[in-house]
Write a protein that holds these residues in place. Structure first.
Motif, PDB file in Angstrom:
ATOM      1  N   ILE A 334      12.559   4.215   1.277  1.00 15.50           N
ATOM      2  CA  ILE A 334      13.467   3.098   1.551  1.00 15.50           C
ATOM      3  C   ILE A 334      14.423   2.908   0.378  1.00 15.50           C
ATOM      4  O   ILE A 334      15.642   2.758   0.554  1.00 15.50           O
ATOM      5  CB  ILE A 334      12.674   1.803   1.821  1.00 15.50           C
ATOM      6  CG1 ILE A 334      11.897   1.917   3.129  1.00 15.50           C
ATOM      7  CG2 ILE A 334      13.602   0.590   1.833  1.00 15.50           C
ATOM      8  CD1 ILE A 334      10.953   0.750   3.381  1.00 15.50           C
ATOM      9  N   GLY A 338      18.228   4.250   0.526  1.00 21.27           N
ATOM     10  CA  GLY A 338      19.146   3.115   0.439  1.00 21.27           C
ATOM     11  C   GLY A 338      20.114   3.237  -0.715  1.00 21.27           C
ATOM     12  O   GLY A 338      21.315   2.955  -0.584  1.00 21.27           O
ATOM     13  N   GLU A 410       7.351  -2.955   2.043  1.00 25.90           N
ATOM     14  CA  GLU A 410       8.663  -2.576   2.572  1.00 25.90           C
ATOM     15  C   GLU A 410       9.655  -3.730   2.427  1.00 25.90           C
ATOM     16  O   GLU A 410      10.829  -3.525   2.106  1.00 25.90           O
ATOM     17  CB  GLU A 410       8.526  -2.146   4.034  1.00 25.90           C
ATOM     18  CG  GLU A 410       7.717  -0.870   4.217  1.00 25.90           C
ATOM     19  CD  GLU A 410       7.666  -0.421   5.672  1.00 25.90           C
ATOM     20  OE1 GLU A 410       8.491  -0.920   6.474  1.00 25.90           O
ATOM     21  OE2 GLU A 410       6.808   0.420   6.004  1.00 25.90           O
ATOM     22  N   GLU A 411       9.196  -4.941   2.684  1.00 25.51           N
ATOM     23  CA  GLU A 411      10.067  -6.109   2.562  1.00 25.51           C
ATOM     24  C   GLU A 411      10.539  -6.286   1.121  1.00 25.51           C
ATOM     25  O   GLU A 411      11.728  -6.553   0.868  1.00 25.51           O
ATOM     26  CB  GLU A 411       9.317  -7.370   3.028  1.00 25.51           C
ATOM     27  CG  GLU A 411      10.161  -8.632   2.980  1.00 25.51           C
ATOM     28  CD  GLU A 411       9.382  -9.861   3.438  1.00 25.51           C
ATOM     29  OE1 GLU A 411       9.996 -10.951   3.487  1.00 25.51           O
ATOM     30  OE2 GLU A 411       8.177  -9.728   3.759  1.00 25.51           O
ATOM     31  N   ARG A 414      13.175  -3.633   0.223  1.00 22.24           N
ATOM     32  CA  ARG A 414      14.509  -3.951   0.748  1.00 22.24           C
ATOM     33  C   ARG A 414      15.157  -5.098  -0.040  1.00 22.24           C
ATOM     34  O   ARG A 414      16.368  -5.100  -0.277  1.00 22.24           O
ATOM     35  CB  ARG A 414      14.421  -4.284   2.230  1.00 22.24           C
ATOM     36  CG  ARG A 414      14.040  -3.079   3.088  1.00 22.24           C
ATOM     37  CD  ARG A 414      14.177  -3.355   4.580  1.00 22.24           C
ATOM     38  NE  ARG A 414      13.874  -2.155   5.343  1.00 22.24           N
ATOM     39  CZ  ARG A 414      12.666  -1.857   5.834  1.00 22.24           C
ATOM     40  NH1 ARG A 414      11.655  -2.710   5.651  1.00 22.24           N
ATOM     41  NH2 ARG A 414      12.476  -0.736   6.511  1.00 22.24           N
TER      42      ARG A 414
END
Length: 432
Positions: A334, A338, A410-411, A414
Motif C-alpha cells: 500500500i 501509493g 491498512e488504515e 493509508r
C-alpha cells in the motif's frame, strides 16, 4: 519542559550523537503504532526506534512476559547458569535461521553481533581479510566500523581488519547503476573475482553484507546477487555473513530473512533490533563448525539475559502467530505503490525503493542524480508536522527511511501515506 531537557542533553551528552528535528521532541507514551510527545502531540510512528519497535508499543503479550520474569526476582544471572528463556529462544532462532546444525550466541546489539561474527569468521579461517560492501553499515565498534562502507559513520580510519570493497546495489549512481538486473549481477560477480585477484592475498575470511542496506538508505541489489557471490566464495572457502539486523523477522514481506531472496544460505547470520521490541537483544547464529571457532573462554555478561529473552520469546511467538510477515508484504505494498503513484514521477524523486515495511524515497536536484539533502530535511520536518515520524539516511543524507512496526494496519498505512505525499509535494513546491 522539552527545551530544558534539550539543554541538559547538550550539556552532558556528546555532540556526535544526532538528535532529530529542528525542535527535538521527547516521546513519553505509546500504544500500538502511535506515540505521544511531552507536549501531548500524537504521531504515527513510521520509524519504530530505527526499526526496533517491531511489534509496536504497549503490547500486552510482551509486557506480560516481561512482568512474569520480573516477578521471579531474577533479572540477571549471567550465562554461567542455565537460563531457560535463553535456551528456548535459541532453539526457535536456530530452527528459523535456515542454517543447518546451528548454534546461537546472544549479545546486546547489532554492533556486538557483527563483531562476534567477525571474530568467529577470522578465527575459523585464520585470516583477518574481509570483503565488505560500499555504502554499508555494520556498527560503531572497532572491527564493525572497519567494515562499514559509509564515511559519515566511520569515526576512525584505524582498522584491525584488511578490508576489500565490493560495489553496492545502488541504482541511482555508481558504475553499475545503469545496468539491467541481470547485467548488474554479472558485473558484480566479475568485480568480486577481480577484487579477490588484485586486493587480497587469497585467504579471505568472509564477506559481510546487508540484504538491504539500512543506514545506506535502503539500497539493495537485484535478487540473486548473493547467489552469484557465494558461488565464487565457495570456490575459495570464504564464509558468507548475512547482516540481518534490519532485514530479519519478516520485515521484507516476501521472506523471513533478507538473504532468502537470493537463494543461498549464509554461514553466519546476525540479528538484533526487532527481536527485542525495545529490549536489548541481538546475536549471531551460524553453523556449529564455524561458531565453535573461538579458542578461548568467552561470554556476554548481559547478552541473552532473562528479561530480554523473555521479551524475545514473546516477540517471536507474536510475530509468527499473527503472520506479521504477510502483513508486512500487504501493508508495505500500500505504501510503496501509493508513493510510486503519487510522487514517483516527480523530478526531485530519484527512486522509491525497498521491500515490505522497509521503504525509502531518495531525493535529488531536479533533472539530475545530485543528492538533495536540504529537500529531504524539509520533507522530514513536514512529515513530523503532519503527524508521521520517519527516518533519514543514505550516503548523502538524502533518503527518507520508513520502517514502521510490522503490526501496522491498512488504515494506518493509508493515513500515513496521505501525510507523506502531502509532505513531499509541499516541500518540493508541487501544487496539491
Amino acid at each position: 519542559m522539552t527545551d530544558d531537557l534539550l539543554a541538559r542533553h547538550r550539556a552532558v551528552l556528546p555532540s556526535w550523537m544526532p538528535i532529530y528535528y529542528a525542535e527535538p521532541i521527547e516521546l513519553v507514551s505509546g500504544s500500538g503504532r502511535r506515540v505521544t510527545d511531552a507536549q501531548g502531540r500524537s504521531y504515527l510512528d513510521f520509524f519504530g526506534g530505527v526499526l526496533t519497535n517491531m511489534i509496536g508499543y504497549d503490547i500486552p503479550d510482551i509486557r506480560e512476559a516481561v512482568e512474569r520474569q520480573l516477578a521471579t526476582g531474577i533479572v540477571h544471572t549471567s550465562t554461567l547458569y542455565l537460563i531457560r528463556q535463553q535456551v528456548e529462544l535459541a532453539e526457535k532462532i536456530a530452527q528459523r535461521s535456515g542454517i543447518p546444525d546451528a548454534r546461537v550466541f546472544f549479545t546486546n546489539s547489532g554492533t556486538e553481533a557483527n563483531e562476534a561474527a567477525l571474530l568467529v569468521a577470522t578465527n575459523h579461517r585464520r585470516s583477518h581479510q574481509i570483503l565488505a560492501v560500499r555504502n554499508s553499515y555494520h556498527g560503531r565498534s572497532y572491527a564493525a566500523m572497519g567494515v562499514t562502507g559509509n564515511r559519515n559513520w566511520s569515526a576512525s580510519g584505524l582498522n584491525p581488519l584488511q578490508v576489500a570493497w565490493l560495489h553496492s546495489g545502488d541504482r541511482v549512481r555508481g558504475l553499475l547503476a545503469r545496468l539491467s538486473a541481470d547485467e548488474q549481477v554479472d558485473a558484480a560477480v566479475e568485480d568480486l573475482r577481480e577484487v579477490l585477484a588484485t586486493q587480497t592475498a587469497g585467504d579471505v575470511a568472509a564477506l559481510i553484507a546487508e540484504p538491504i542496506q539500512g543506514v545506506g538508505g535502503f539500497v539493495h541489489p537485484p535478487d540473486g546477487l548473493f547467489a552469484g557471490w557465494k558461488k565464487v566464495l565457495d570456490e575459495h572457502g570464504i564464509l558468507f555473513i548475512a547482516d540481518e539486523v534490519q532485514t530479519g523477522w519478516g520485515r521484507t514481506g516476501e521472506h523471513f530473512w533478507g538473504y532468502q531472496a537470493h537463494g543461498v544460505t549464509p554461514d553466519l547470520l546476525t540479528f538484533a533490533k526487532g527481536i527485542g521490541n525495545g529490549f536489548a537483544l541481538a546475536g549471531v547464529v551460524g553453523r556449529a563448525e564455524v561458531l565453535e571457532s573461538v579458542p578461548a573462554v568467552s561470554f556476554s555478561t548481559f547478552g541473552g539475559n532473562p528479561i530480554s529473552t523473555a521479551a524475545g520469546n514473546a516477540v517471536l511467538d507474536y510475530l509468527l502467530e499473527h503472520d506479521l510477515q504477510a502483513n508486512a508484504a500487504r501493508v508495505g505494498a500500500i505504501l510503496a505503490d501509493g508513493l510510486r503513484s503519487a510522487v514517483g514521477g516527480l523530478d526531485c524523486v530519484a527512486e522509491v525503493r525497498g521491500k515490505g515495511l522497509m521503504l525509502g524515497v531518495e531525493f535529488v536536484r531536479p533533472g539530475s542524480s545530485e543528492p538533495d539533502p536540504a529537500l529531504t530535511n524539509r520533507v522530514f520536518e513536514a512529515a513530523r508536522d503532519g503527524g508521521v515520524l520517519v527516518g533519514k539516511g543514505g550516503l548523502y543524507g538524502n533518503v527518507l527511511r520508513m520502517g514502521p512496526p510490522l503490526t501496522l494496519t491498512e488504515e494506518e498505512a493509508r493515513e500515513g501515506l496521505a501525510i507523506l505525499v502531502d509532505a513531499i509535494r509541499s516541500a518540493a513546491g508541487v501544487a496539491a
